[in-house]
Motif scaffolding. Structure first.
Motif: not given
Length: 284
Positions: A32-38, A74-78, A90-98, A107-115
């Motif tokens: 998603g580029g939200q971590s790499l682009l900066p 590549m599933t987005t956080h949203d 796995c409700p904890l994942v949904a809670l934290a991702t929100a 809407h741009r960042g991805t689950f795998g990219g963040s990890l």
């Protein structure tokens, strides 16, 4: 600042992505580029080529696979936070991702990219660690699984090998009787948490039988608060839980920066763990 010059490739398949990664050792994967682009803008990263895998369909989506939920990298956080499969399995994942950043980033960042970015201050590494997730990586040579306890190696360093791409994460379903909560302290919605705490608690007959606690921004990698987990076994809500949560900072090595010193982070870890455990356990 302006990033250093690099080539950009958007492969049509994973096989093409593997070939591009093998062509140059300084190639980086772009999700998603939200971590790499900066990092590129600050010239803290100098890749010769970016391989954009964000639109590969086989890397997206959340799937119920019986005893676990598989979340594509590549599933987005949203998409993660809204997925019925994730919310039920796995409700904890949904809670934290929100709570990740703001809607634009989610809407741009991805689950795998963040990890894969492996920032210990990120919300999701501590969550997946607490749930004993398993990372699935693929390369031209095949596929392998990496337990979360071995995935985060050092600050911004994961166990992914050159040429490997994170394709998704297996998150075990804990089943009935568990409560969940994610608690963090941060300056603004867009900022990394100064401390984050992911908690899963199983409680029977008024006492906690098992607890899992993941800590964010308390060391060069996300950590499990093992001392607090052990102390919480058999604890009843009240003073016993408060005393057990006082062990949350044991074995940590929190950083010092402009936002907090180590002693303040240790204090936050104890306070936030107590709040998260009480909420997960269903305390009024």
């Amino acid at each position: 600042m302006i990033p250093a010059q690099f080539d950009y490739v958007r492969p049509d398949s994973l096989d093409q992505a593997f070939r591009e990664l093998a062509s140059d050792e300084d190639t980086k994967v772009l999700a998603g580029g939200q971590s790499l682009l900066p990092l590129l803008r600050l010239r803290l990263a100098y890749p010769s080529k970016l391989v954009d895998v964000a639109r590969l369909p086989e890397l997206a989506g959340a799937h119920d696979r019986g005893d676990h939920v598989f979340v594509g990298a590549m599933t987005t956080h949203d998409e993660v936070m809204r997925s019925p499969v994730v919310r039920e399995g796995c409700p904890l994942v949904a809670l934290a991702t929100a709570t990740v950043a703001d809607p634009a980033v989610r809407h741009r960042g991805t689950f795998g990219g963040s990890l894969a970015h492996a920032d210990p201050a990120g919300d999701l590494p501590a969550v997946v660690l607490a749930l004993d997730g398993v990372f699935v990586a693929r390369s031209a040579g095949g596929e392998r699984e990496i337990p979360a306890a071995r995935f985060f190696v050092d600050y911004l360093e994961s166990a992914l090998l050159p040429g490997e791409i994170l394709t998704g994460v297996k998150i075990p379903k804990l089943g009935d009787g568990w409560g969940y909560h994610y608690e963090k302290f941060h300056r603004t919605a867009q900022a990394w948490p100064i401390v984050g705490v992911a908690v899963a608690v199983r409680r029977t007959n008024g006492a906690i039988q098992e607890a899992r606690i993941g800590l964010a921004n308390m060391a060069p990698t996300p950590l499990r608060a093992r001392a607090a987990e052990s102390a919480l076994q058999g604890a009843e809500l009240g003073d016993q839980v408060r005393q057990a949560c006082g062990e949350a900072a044991e074995g940590t090595a929190p950083p010092a920066d402009l936002h907090a010193q180590p002693d303040y982070r240790r204090h936050l870890a104890r306070v936030l763990t107590h709040r998260a455990v009480r909420t997960a356990a269903g305390a009024p």
